[in-house]
Motif scaffolding. Structure first.
Motif, PDB file in Angstrom:
ATOM      1  N   GLU A   1     -17.119   6.308  -4.672  1.00 24.85           N
ATOM      2  CA  GLU A   1     -16.977   5.265  -5.696  1.00 24.85           C
ATOM      3  C   GLU A   1     -18.110   4.241  -5.599  1.00 24.85           C
ATOM      4  O   GLU A   1     -18.567   3.713  -6.612  1.00 24.85           O
ATOM      5  CB  GLU A   1     -15.621   4.555  -5.556  1.00 24.85           C
ATOM      6  N   ARG A   2     -18.551   3.921  -4.372  1.00 19.09           N
ATOM      7  CA  ARG A   2     -19.636   2.953  -4.214  1.00 19.09           C
ATOM      8  C   ARG A   2     -20.908   3.465  -4.884  1.00 19.09           C
ATOM      9  O   ARG A   2     -21.686   2.687  -5.407  1.00 19.09           O
ATOM     10  CB  ARG A   2     -19.911   2.679  -2.726  1.00 19.09           C
TER      11      ARG A   2
ATOM     12  N   ALA B   1       0.818  -1.215   0.000  1.00 22.21           N
ATOM     13  CA  ALA B   1       0.000   0.000   0.000  1.00 22.21           C
ATOM     14  C   ALA B   1       0.851   1.264   0.000  1.00 22.21           C
ATOM     15  O   ALA B   1       1.860   1.346   0.701  1.00 22.21           O
ATOM     16  CB  ALA B   1      -0.935   0.002   1.212  1.00 22.21           C
ATOM     17  N   ARG B   2       0.442   2.239  -0.792  1.00 24.43           N
ATOM     18  CA  ARG B   2       1.133   3.532  -0.776  1.00 24.43           C
ATOM     19  C   ARG B   2       0.185   4.621  -1.252  1.00 24.43           C
ATOM     20  O   ARG B   2      -0.818   4.358  -1.904  1.00 24.43           O
ATOM     21  CB  ARG B   2       2.379   3.482  -1.639  1.00 24.43           C
ATOM     22  N   GLU B   3       0.527   5.868  -0.913  1.00 24.22           N
ATOM     23  CA  GLU B   3      -0.331   6.979  -1.304  1.00 24.22           C
ATOM     24  C   GLU B   3       0.039   7.459  -2.699  1.00 24.22           C
ATOM     25  O   GLU B   3       1.217   7.610  -3.026  1.00 24.22           O
ATOM     26  CB  GLU B   3      -0.164   8.138  -0.317  1.00 24.22           C
TER      27      GLU B   3
ATOM     28  N   TRP C   1     -13.878   6.173  -1.216  1.00 20.83           N
ATOM     29  CA  TRP C   1     -14.514   4.870  -1.425  1.00 20.83           C
ATOM     30  C   TRP C   1     -16.035   4.994  -1.399  1.00 20.83           C
ATOM     31  O   TRP C   1     -16.735   4.331  -2.157  1.00 20.83           O
ATOM     32  CB  TRP C   1     -14.051   3.875  -0.351  1.00 20.83           C
TER      33      TRP C   1
ATOM     34  N   GLU D   1      -4.687   4.039  -9.633  1.00 19.91           N
ATOM     35  CA  GLU D   1      -5.428   3.566 -10.806  1.00 19.91           C
ATOM     36  C   GLU D   1      -6.399   4.598 -11.346  1.00 19.91           C
ATOM     37  O   GLU D   1      -6.616   4.683 -12.555  1.00 19.91           O
ATOM     38  CB  GLU D   1      -6.226   2.304 -10.442  1.00 19.91           C
ATOM     39  N   ILE D   2      -7.003   5.367 -10.422  1.00 14.50           N
ATOM     40  CA  ILE D   2      -7.980   6.364 -10.879  1.00 14.50           C
ATOM     41  C   ILE D   2      -7.271   7.466 -11.648  1.00 14.50           C
ATOM     42  O   ILE D   2      -7.726   7.910 -12.699  1.00 14.50           O
ATOM     43  CB  ILE D   2      -8.769   6.931  -9.675  1.00 14.50           C
TER      44      ILE D   2
ATOM     45  N   ARG E   1     -11.514   7.841 -17.082  1.00 14.62           N
ATOM     46  CA  ARG E   1     -12.032   8.863 -16.176  1.00 14.62           C
ATOM     47  C   ARG E   1     -11.778  10.250 -16.762  1.00 14.62           C
ATOM     48  O   ARG E   1     -10.682  10.537 -17.269  1.00 14.62           O
ATOM     49  CB  ARG E   1     -11.361   8.745 -14.803  1.00 14.62           C
TER      50      ARG E   1
ATOM     51  N   ASP F   1     -10.917  12.231   3.222  1.00 13.96           N
ATOM     52  CA  ASP F   1      -9.992  11.106   3.300  1.00 13.96           C
ATOM     53  C   ASP F   1     -10.418   9.961   2.384  1.00 13.96           C
ATOM     54  O   ASP F   1     -11.423  10.050   1.688  1.00 13.96           O
ATOM     55  CB  ASP F   1      -9.775  10.634   4.748  1.00 13.96           C
ATOM     56  N   VAL F   2      -9.624   8.895   2.386  1.00 14.10           N
ATOM     57  CA  VAL F   2      -9.810   7.811   1.430  1.00 14.10           C
ATOM     58  C   VAL F   2     -11.160   7.102   1.648  1.00 14.10           C
ATOM     59  O   VAL F   2     -11.787   6.642   0.698  1.00 14.10           O
ATOM     60  CB  VAL F   2      -8.644   6.805   1.515  1.00 14.10           C
ATOM     61  N   ALA F   3     -11.629   7.052   2.911  1.00 14.48           N
ATOM     62  CA  ALA F   3     -12.919   6.423   3.181  1.00 14.48           C
ATOM     63  C   ALA F   3     -14.032   7.150   2.423  1.00 14.48           C
ATOM     64  O   ALA F   3     -14.962   6.517   1.906  1.00 14.48           O
ATOM     65  CB  ALA F   3     -13.211   6.442   4.685  1.00 14.48           C
TER      66      ALA F   3
ATOM     67  N   ILE G   1      -5.175   5.782  -1.799  1.00 11.06           N
ATOM     68  CA  ILE G   1      -4.306   4.666  -1.460  1.00 11.06           C
ATOM     69  C   ILE G   1      -4.370   3.606  -2.548  1.00 11.06           C
ATOM     70  O   ILE G   1      -5.453   3.180  -2.964  1.00 11.06           O
ATOM     71  CB  ILE G   1      -4.684   4.078  -0.088  1.00 11.06           C
ATOM     72  N   GLY G   2      -3.208   3.196  -3.043  1.00  9.54           N
ATOM     73  CA  GLY G   2      -3.142   2.187  -4.090  1.00  9.54           C
ATOM     74  C   GLY G   2      -1.855   1.411  -3.942  1.00  9.54           C
ATOM     75  O   GLY G   2      -1.246   1.422  -2.872  1.00  9.54           O
TER      76      GLY G   2
END
Lengths: 198, 198
Positions: free
Chosen positions: B96-97, B55-57, B93, B71-72, B78, B88-90, B64-65
């Protein structure tokens, strides 16, 4: 969520299987871990490997330790004539935190349950009966939860051990710091029936 | 608790540091893990090591990827002209959901906070300003939490970007499935002010 890396999604799915964590809190926990990779994630993984390698159940009492027979069962400081019967290791730890009981334990690994088809042979009850003779036990203290299954199990064990040793159970009553107004009827009834002269 | 093995107590202490887990739930989780050593404990430790290693920023957006640029940010599917700003990353996500947004993201890594002494340079705000020019961005969508700190941060960013691109924010109103009786005054006021012709 196509954009969450495979490794991370995998970790979230596993964390979500822990009791007390759902998918949302597992995601939060994993993001927290990733933010603290060096400080928390790697040491936590190492700690898990260490426990996976060392933890085992005591063949005598069912407690979790690092040796074939646990520290409590081998300790010479603990009384051998008293066995405290608990449902699981968490209950044993709770008893130990109170620091009052100085005998040994017997962890059943659950309770009898007709619904879940758990019989005496699925628990450590035969082993308990065997210990009563082997260890010259004079008293068995039933420290089982005050639930229907817990009390059913307590009655079953009391019948099994009848005439072989004294069988007692934890007192029921008002908890320390408890307010009557917040207690259920059953607890108040039990406390009233077991009232003591001041 | 002298009788809990060192390794296990160590693991419980670490688990208790996770958000959403306290000492009691950490103990429960660890006992659950020990009971399922082979099925859960070892695989979970392995999964943590895998994430710690991979994992890394993302250096562009903070997502985080597993790669230097996520990837995004590298996806050709995109839209490049739209950036959605999240705390934040949450939150990324969560966006994205919903599967609606097809542009790119910018993860601030927190909110401005006078109390905690978090200034613009502690977040990824300078990088956001830089991206506006570099990536030919036409619209920045502020998807920040509707808290005081979130809204303060939104206002700050809107001022920083004034005249450089369009800045929008998520609509406020009645959530889908929401009942008016359970909504707070602020939400009802916002929904009434932003009312639409049917």
């Amino acid at each position: 969520m196509a954009e969450v890396p495979r490794d991370i999604e995998n970790l979230i799915e596993m964390m979500a299987k822990l009791p007390g964590l759902g998918p949302r809190s597992a995601r939060r926990a994993v993001l927290h871990l990733i933010r603290k990779r060096g400080l928390l994630l790697t040491p936590l993984a190492d700690a898990m490997h260490a426990v996976a390698a060392s933890a085992r159940e005591c063949i005598t009492c069912g407690n979790i330790g690092t040796t074939e027979v646990c520290e409590i069962c081998t300790s010479e400081k603990r009384a051998t004539g008293e066995i405290c019967v608990v449902e699981d290791v968490a209950d044993l730890w709770a008893m130990e935190r109170s620091g009052t009981f100085k005998g040994r334990y017997h962890v059943l690994g659950g309770t009898l349950s007709a619904l879940d088809a758990v019989g005496p042979e699925d628990l450590r009850i035969p082993k308990l009966v065997q210990r009563i003779g082997d260890e010259n036990v004079s008293e068995v203290i039933l420290a089982l939860n005050a639930t229907v299954d817990g009390q059913t199990t307590a009655h079953y064990i009391a019948e099994e051990l009848e005439g072989r040793c004294e069988v007692t159970s934890l007192a029921q009553g008002v908890p320390i710091g408890g307010e009557l107004d917040y207690l259920d009827d059953g607890t108040i009834t039990a406390a009233l029936r077991a009232r003591k002269r001041v």
